[in-house]
Design an enzyme around this catalytic site. Structure first.
Site, short mmCIF file in Angstrom:
data_model
loop_
_atom_site.label_atom_id
_atom_site.label_comp_id
_atom_site.label_asym_id
_atom_site.label_seq_id
_atom_site.Cartn_x
_atom_site.Cartn_y
_atom_site.Cartn_z
N ASP A 129 -3.38 -9.63 -10.53
CA ASP A 129 -4.09 -9.95 -9.65
C ASP A 129 -5.35 -10.44 -9.81
OD1 ASP A 129 -2.88 -10.81 -7.09
OD2 ASP A 129 -3.89 -9.32 -5.83
N ASP B 295 1.45 0.29 1.22
CA ASP B 295 2.52 1.15 0.97
C ASP B 295 2.97 2.08 2.33
OD1 ASP B 295 0.08 2.59 0.84
OD2 ASP B 295 0.71 3.30 -1.24
#
Length: 739
Positions: free
Chosen positions: A145, A451
């Site tokens: 990223d 998450d």
């Protein structure tokens, strides 16, 4: 096997219920009665205040104890039905033939080559590429990223080294298949091992040289194909604004190792970024991988890994398949979560980074309910979970993204048509036109702790999960070795958890309605955990400031209510210590854990809560700060010696310094009064005890303030600011005591 004419399948897993469940429930009932009695006392005091200051003190204590009571009550849900399971991967091939094993797509995310060294990311990738699993069924996708050419170069080197490393692992039947971990261990020495080690060291040197230079020079490239790959990095290319880069480094249909065995797919991905489009942090990167992998391989099982969390057991996929191959649970099984374990933790775990409760104890308790939450790494998903609930399929916008779509094996992953579609679904404009991503499809948007939020939402949709905890750690990761990195990481978690807790999907409302009160409380415990900053901050300052001013706020020693406080304190700490010890912890690690609970409360949880409030008032924006994983030799040495690492100047250390100074002053003041024979020990015993307990926990801080001279000491500026602000706080307390 056969028994009296009846044929049964070999066991893949077994279930054992904790023998402590009844004792836990009995203790919880008694402790709850004591808590209600304490809250009653606070309420009675508030209704009969002697002054405005006594009212304020009583109200502060009521709010603090009510919050502590809520967290204690919510934590009991983890103790209601703990379950332990054992897997038998050796029986798997008796149930499912190896040729019928499902394919696995492995997602590894990285974002910054300077904070997450590419060599570490490479080790993670090589460890899973070397799984004891059919190579043609493995595909490794690396999401960069940060859009760094340095990371791509590292994986080009890894692909070359992997041609030698994978057959070496098979031949030696090694358990540690991360090169760095293997060569760090007491491995058998031979000429072949020395040769492989030399190749690995050469690869490391090449990668580190490129990272130090900050660019990939032409003399490091060996083919025209490699040069073309790096031509995408033009002057206009930046980490925040660049086109997609998808590079197939290994193709399972044609790339072979030195023994002519096929190698797994290895694919580098850097999604398109634009300053005018939201990118949704790690969740956005994972959704891009979800779509690209669907186009290229579309494996029914997905493993997500942090870039520094290497595989420590080549049998791990088979352990996960022991659950995915069970027809009794497969229809509702969303994911299999393995515990987070770490290497390099010092003897006493001074920063409490083992996270015994979060990583091992609580998941065991949730497993007896609907299953553990997703912790961001070491998790095997069914691809189907990202497309609606077990009975409510959400259809993606194109056929190739469906989880049941079969990829034509005759079409290579780097064919022109496949890559064209992969680039299309990686475009930053793609989700603007298909708004279900991040809400109904894929990993969920709305929190920087993607998450926790994704696992929570999946379970709200009706999916169950499994906690698989073999004796041998399946994954091992890095830990921060400086206090500043530890607190910064936790501050980010605090903001993200509160984003979930105060969203329209709050566990206390939506979660209770969707999953029931017990699972709703499990998730509420996590989502509102940063608010523990309120009671911890109150108890870090209020009893001490009142002690300095000669104001008693707790029952006298040997008073009836005094014994209630003693029971609540010993009960909470004793139960916590017992849990840690039964989870193979030590007394010293438990002590470090409870100390860090207090430190986090007055630093990162407090600042995280303020940051969350600022964001919702429009004062600040959410930012995702990558945790530094670069190790400094001097810092590493001090960490191994159990010495706290401060070093940098930070507002987080100011509040910590203030608490240390005020508690020390209060404790000494109390001792002086007792020594003078003022007969006040009974009246102020609880306040003196609290101050003394905090002082004991603050010993590393006093050492860093006064005695240490190394670079890891608390800066003089931070110490002076802490003393100044502590003085102001004491002055305010003195001036308001008679109001």
């Amino acid at each position: 096997m056969e028994m009296e004419g009846v044929t049964t399948k070999p066991l893949l897993h077994t279930t054992t219920f904790s023998r402590r469940t009844a004792a836990n429930r009995l203790f919880a009932a008694i402790y709850a009665c004591a808590l209600f009695a304490l809250l009653y006392r606070h309420a009675f005091t508030i209704l009969h205040p002697a002054s405005l200051s006594s009212f304020s003190i009583s109200l502060s204590l009521l709010i603090s104890d009510a919050l502590l009571g809520f967290f204690w009550f919510a934590s009991q849900t983890f103790r209601l039905r703990p379950v332990y399971r054992q897997v038998f991967p050796e029986n798997l091939e008796k149930v499912v033939k190896e040729k019928d094993f499902p394919a696995i797509d492995i997602f590894i995310c990285t974002a910054d080559p300077y904070k997450e060294p590419p060599v570490k990311v490479v080790n993670t990738a090589l460890s899973v590429m070397a799984y004891d699993y059919p190579a043609e069924k493995l595909s490794v996708y690396v999401s960069d990223d940060g859009g760094s050419a340095l990371t791509l170069f590292a994986f080009m080197e890894a692909a070359k080294f992997g041609r030698h490393w994978l057959p070496f692992c098979r031949k030696k039947k090694m358990v540690e298949r991360s090169p760095d971990a293997y060569f760090r261990s007491n491995h058998p020495r031979c000429s072949e091992t020395d040769q492989i080690k030399m190749m690995y060291e050469n690869m490391k040197v090449r990668v580190k040289n490129v990272v130090e230079r900050g660019k990939v020079d032409d003399d490091y490239l060996t083919s025209e194909q490699e040069r073309q790959a790096f031509n995408r990095w033009t002057d206009k290319f930046s980490r925040h604004d660049h086109p997609s880069v998808i590079q197939v480094l290994l193709d399972v249909s044609k790339d072979k190792d030195t023994t002519e065995q096929l190698m797994p797919n290895l694919i580098y991905v850097s999604r398109q970024k634009s300053r005018f489009s939201p990118h949704h942090f790690k969740a956005g990167a994972l959704n891009v991988l979800l779509r690209i992998s669907a186009v290229m391989t579309n494996a029914p099982i997905i493993l997500t890994l942090d870039c520094d969390m290497y595989s420590n057991d080549p049998q791990t996929p088979r352990a996960a398949l022991c659950y995915f191959s069970d027809p009794n649970i497969i229809s509702e099984l969303g994911y299999v979560q393995f515990p987070q374990r770490f290497y390099g933790i010092n003897k006493d775990d001074i920063y409490g980074c083992e996270f015994k409760r979060i990583a091992q104890i609580n998941p065991t308790g949730m497993y007896g309910l609907a299953g553990p939450t997703y912790v961001g790494t070491g998790c095997f998903f069914s691809r189907r979970v990202f497309f609606g609930g077990p009975s409510s399929f959400v259809t993606p916008e194109i056929l190739e993204l469906r989880p049941d779509h079969v990829v034509d094996k005759l079409i290579q992953v780097q064919s022109q048509s496949t890559l064209a579609l992969a680039y299309h679904v990686a475009d930053c404009e793609y989700e603007k036109n298909h708004s279900n991503w991040g809400s109904k499809l894929g990993f969920k948007y709305g929190s920087v702790v993607e998450d926790f939020y994704t696992g929570y939402r999946l379970q709200c949709e009706g999916w169950k999960s499994v906690f698989c905890h073999p004796d041998r750690p399946t994954f091992l990761g890095d830990i921060p070795i400086t206090l500043h990195d530890v607190l910064n990481q936790t501050q980010r978690w605090s903001v993200g958890l509160l984003e979930v807790g105060f969203s329209k999907y709050s566990p206390i409302t939506f979660g209770v309605w969707s999953m029931g009160p017990i699972m709703g409380l499990c998730y509420s415990y996590y989502a509102f955990w940063p608010l523990s900053a309120i009671p911890i901050t109150v108890y870090a300052f209020l009893p001490q400031l009142t002690l300095l001013n000669g104001v008693s706020i707790f029952p006298k020693a040997l008073d009836t209510w005094f014994f209630l406080y003693i029971f609540l304190f010993i009960g909470a700490y004793g139960h916590d210590c017992l849990d840690i010890m039964l989870a193979q912890g030590t007394i010293r690690r438990w002590w470090s854990d409870q100390r860090m609970w207090m430190i986090r409360g007055i630093t990162c949880n407090l600042f995280g809560s303020i940051k969350f409030l600022s964001k919702h008032l429009g004062i600040a924006e959410s930012r995702f700060n990558v945790t530094n994983k670069v190790v400094d030799d001097e810092q590493d040495k001090r960490y191994d010696q159990g010495i706290f690492e401060f070093g940098v100047e930070s507002p987080l250390f100011v509040s910590l310094g203030m608490a240390a100074i005020i508690n020390l002053a209060a404790f000494l003041s109390g001792l002086i009064r007792v020594a003078r024979g003022q007969n006040l020990v009974g009246r102020f015993f609880v306040q003196i005890f609290i101050a003394g307990f905090v002082v004991l926990n603050c010993l590393p801080i006093y050492e860093a303030m006064v005695w240490r001279t190394d670079k890891g000491r608390l800066s003089t500026k931070t110490t002076i600011v802490s003393i100044f602000l502590a003085g102001i706080l004491c002055t305010i307390a003195f001036l308001t005591q008679n109001i």
